[in-house]
Write a protein that holds these residues in place. Structure first.
Motif, PDB file in Angstrom:
ATOM      1  N   GLU A   1      40.575  46.349  47.402  1.00  0.00           N
ATOM      2  CA  GLU A   1      41.178  47.577  47.918  1.00  0.00           C
ATOM      3  C   GLU A   1      42.366  47.985  47.048  1.00  0.00           C
ATOM      4  N   VAL A   2      43.158  47.019  46.627  1.00  0.00           N
ATOM      5  CA  VAL A   2      44.269  47.312  45.711  1.00  0.00           C
ATOM      6  C   VAL A   2      43.725  47.886  44.409  1.00  0.00           C
ATOM      7  N   LEU A   3      42.684  47.276  43.869  1.00  0.00           N
ATOM      8  CA  LEU A   3      42.078  47.757  42.624  1.00  0.00           C
ATOM      9  C   LEU A   3      41.610  49.199  42.764  1.00  0.00           C
ATOM     10  N   ALA A   4      40.902  49.504  43.866  1.00  0.00           N
ATOM     11  CA  ALA A   4      40.390  50.863  44.076  1.00  0.00           C
ATOM     12  C   ALA A   4      41.537  51.866  44.183  1.00  0.00           C
ATOM     13  N   THR A   5      42.587  51.490  44.890  1.00  0.00           N
ATOM     14  CA  THR A   5      43.733  52.395  45.044  1.00  0.00           C
ATOM     15  C   THR A   5      44.410  52.674  43.712  1.00  0.00           C
ATOM     16  N   LEU A   6      44.637  51.633  42.944  1.00  0.00           N
ATOM     17  CA  LEU A   6      45.308  51.809  41.645  1.00  0.00           C
ATOM     18  C   LEU A   6      44.456  52.603  40.678  1.00  0.00           C
ATOM     19  N   GLU A   7      43.136  52.378  40.694  1.00  0.00           N
ATOM     20  CA  GLU A   7      42.248  53.118  39.795  1.00  0.00           C
ATOM     21  C   GLU A   7      42.155  54.580  40.204  1.00  0.00           C
ATOM     22  N   ASN A   8      42.100  54.855  41.493  1.00  0.00           N
ATOM     23  CA  ASN A   8      42.017  56.248  41.962  1.00  0.00           C
ATOM     24  C   ASN A   8      43.284  57.014  41.650  1.00  0.00           C
TER      25      ASN A   8
ATOM     26  N   ARG B   1      56.242  31.349  32.563  1.00  0.00           N
ATOM     27  CA  ARG B   1      55.274  31.716  31.534  1.00  0.00           C
ATOM     28  C   ARG B   1      54.430  32.930  31.936  1.00  0.00           C
ATOM     29  N   ILE B   2      54.561  33.352  33.182  1.00  0.00           N
ATOM     30  CA  ILE B   2      53.791  34.497  33.664  1.00  0.00           C
ATOM     31  C   ILE B   2      54.417  35.796  33.171  1.00  0.00           C
ATOM     32  N   ASP B   3      53.608  36.656  32.572  1.00  0.00           N
ATOM     33  CA  ASP B   3      54.031  37.989  32.153  1.00  0.00           C
ATOM     34  C   ASP B   3      53.493  38.988  33.166  1.00  0.00           C
ATOM     35  N   ARG B   4      54.338  39.387  34.113  1.00  0.00           N
ATOM     36  CA  ARG B   4      53.877  40.230  35.213  1.00  0.00           C
ATOM     37  C   ARG B   4      53.347  41.584  34.751  1.00  0.00           C
ATOM     38  N   SER B   5      53.759  42.022  33.560  1.00  0.00           N
ATOM     39  CA  SER B   5      53.309  43.318  33.053  1.00  0.00           C
ATOM     40  C   SER B   5      51.921  43.238  32.421  1.00  0.00           C
ATOM     41  N   ALA B   6      51.341  42.035  32.350  1.00  0.00           N
ATOM     42  CA  ALA B   6      50.056  41.863  31.666  1.00  0.00           C
ATOM     43  C   ALA B   6      48.876  42.351  32.487  1.00  0.00           C
ATOM     44  N   ALA B   7      49.058  42.550  33.797  1.00  0.00           N
ATOM     45  CA  ALA B   7      47.952  42.974  34.653  1.00  0.00           C
ATOM     46  C   ALA B   7      48.509  43.719  35.864  1.00  0.00           C
ATOM     47  N   PRO B   8      47.719  44.634  36.457  1.00  0.00           N
ATOM     48  CA  PRO B   8      48.196  45.384  37.620  1.00  0.00           C
ATOM     49  C   PRO B   8      48.105  44.590  38.922  1.00  0.00           C
ATOM     50  N   ILE B   9      47.304  43.519  38.936  1.00  0.00           N
ATOM     51  CA  ILE B   9      47.098  42.731  40.148  1.00  0.00           C
ATOM     52  C   ILE B   9      47.301  41.249  39.825  1.00  0.00           C
ATOM     53  N   TRP B  10      47.953  40.556  40.758  1.00  0.00           N
ATOM     54  CA  TRP B  10      48.089  39.102  40.699  1.00  0.00           C
ATOM     55  C   TRP B  10      47.753  38.555  42.078  1.00  0.00           C
ATOM     56  N   LEU B  11      47.155  37.388  42.126  1.00  0.00           N
ATOM     57  CA  LEU B  11      46.876  36.733  43.396  1.00  0.00           C
ATOM     58  C   LEU B  11      47.877  35.609  43.616  1.00  0.00           C
ATOM     59  N   VAL B  12      48.270  35.455  44.873  1.00  0.00           N
ATOM     60  CA  VAL B  12      49.238  34.431  45.254  1.00  0.00           C
ATOM     61  C   VAL B  12      48.668  33.687  46.457  1.00  0.00           C
TER      62      VAL B  12
ATOM     63  N   PHE C   1      51.207  41.923  43.932  1.00  0.00           N
ATOM     64  CA  PHE C   1      50.993  40.502  44.152  1.00  0.00           C
ATOM     65  C   PHE C   1      50.391  40.320  45.544  1.00  0.00           C
ATOM     66  N   VAL C   2      49.112  39.994  45.592  1.00  0.00           N
ATOM     67  CA  VAL C   2      48.361  39.874  46.844  1.00  0.00           C
ATOM     68  C   VAL C   2      48.448  38.421  47.314  1.00  0.00           C
ATOM     69  N   MET C   3      49.069  38.208  48.476  1.00  0.00           N
ATOM     70  CA  MET C   3      49.329  36.843  48.937  1.00  0.00           C
ATOM     71  C   MET C   3      48.495  36.494  50.162  1.00  0.00           C
ATOM     72  N   VAL C   4      47.886  35.303  50.122  1.00  0.00           N
ATOM     73  CA  VAL C   4      47.172  34.758  51.277  1.00  0.00           C
ATOM     74  C   VAL C   4      47.806  33.422  51.648  1.00  0.00           C
ATOM     75  N   GLY C   5      47.579  33.031  52.910  1.00  0.00           N
ATOM     76  CA  GLY C   5      48.208  31.825  53.411  1.00  0.00           C
ATOM     77  C   GLY C   5      47.251  30.663  53.586  1.00  0.00           C
ATOM     78  N   ASN C   6      47.757  29.632  54.186  1.00  0.00           N
ATOM     79  CA  ASN C   6      46.994  28.427  54.478  1.00  0.00           C
ATOM     80  C   ASN C   6      45.781  28.749  55.353  1.00  0.00           C
ATOM     81  N   GLU C   7      44.681  28.015  55.133  1.00  0.00           N
ATOM     82  CA  GLU C   7      43.427  28.296  55.818  1.00  0.00           C
ATOM     83  C   GLU C   7      43.545  28.261  57.340  1.00  0.00           C
ATOM     84  N   SER C   8      44.347  27.364  57.882  1.00  0.00           N
ATOM     85  CA  SER C   8      44.430  27.231  59.342  1.00  0.00           C
ATOM     86  C   SER C   8      45.696  27.836  59.935  1.00  0.00           C
TER      87      SER C   8
END
Length: 269
Positions: free
Chosen positions: A260-267, A112-123, A215-222
């Protein structure tokens, strides 16, 4: 439907709503609990209305509450008044806000995700803290992300704690849940750059060649991200640690990187 009044803790509706604080009951019913006028107003403005609206007796009048009540009634939902101490039992919060709502859970299928709907996604992979999950939703809203994709076994995005921490972003952000072996083929089936903070063959996060949709991905807290997941990324970046700490909180790292991704894409224009 006329407004209903509840006066006792043993009322079946009170028991039902209280049960939604537990994941197994949320999954069985396909519903979740949200509280607070601001949060429910955000939901209404996003076209999401509760199936059941609970309001504390003796609450202060407010035009937004009137608008919410009218919208719920107009959509065929149920409006219930109950004493503040019962609402506190329902939400599990000592100082409950004057209003809470029961919502239908959203469709979280990845397709159901439309990847073209936004320049940034969090994972997020295996994120266990509902507060961190809610914070990532809030960050996504702040940077104009399309939403949050939860990989493998993450905290429940519809828990009371996650919804509360999202400050309403649970209604503004798309949410998807998938296993890694489902997510990666989906991502590679179209445009999309997968980025993660890492120490493996990484470059400084400032000035890195980010590209939309990112797609900005982060991992498990520990444990962070598994090596296999990091090596599947298109770009691995590192953030300087000037003090004694060797890492950032997962949600904080995601926010720093997303901005940082937002600033780069906007610049780039």
């Amino acid at each position: 439907m006329p407004r209903r009044h509840i006066t006792g803790f043993s009322n079946p509706t009170v028991k039902f709503v209280r049960s939604l604080r537990e994941k197994k009951h949320r999954k069985r019913e396909g519903k979740f609990l949200a509280e607070g006028l601001r949060l429910l107003t955000d939901a209404r403005e996003c076209g999401r209305l509760p199936k059941m609206l609970l309001m504390a007796e003796g609450r202060d009048p407010h035009p937004l509450l009137d608008a919410l009540e009218q919208a719920v009634e107009g959509a065929g939902g149920e409006v219930i008044e109950l004493p503040g101490e019962i609402l506190a039992k329902v939400t599990g919060k000592d100082n409950p806000q004057a209003v809470a709502g029961v919502f239908a859970e959203f469709d979280t299928r990845l397709d159901r995700i439309d990847r073209s709907a936004a320049p940034i996604w969090l994972v997020a992979h295996a994120l266990r803290d509902p507060g961190n999950l809610g914070t990532m939703l809030r960050t996504g809203d702040a940077v104009g992300a399309g939403g949050l994709i939860l990989i493998d076994d993450c905290a429940d995005p519809f828990s009371v704690e996650a919804v509360r921490a999202s400050m309403g972003a649970v209604f503004t952000q798309g949410i998807a849940q998938a296993r890694w072996d489902e997510f990666l083929p989906w991502l590679r089936g179209g445009e999309g750059q997968l980025v993660a903070a890492s120490l493996r063959d990484a470059q400084p996060y400032r000035g890195a060649p980010y590209a939309a949709p990112c797609f900005v991905m982060v991992g498990n807290e520990s444990r962070g991200l598994p090596e296999e997941y990091e090596m599947a990324c298109d770009l691995r970046v590192t953030m300087p640690m000037r003090g004694r700490a060797d890492s950032l909180n997962a949600a904080v790292a995601g926010a720093v990187l997303a901005y940082e991704v937002l600033a780069t894409l906007e610049n780039r224009g």
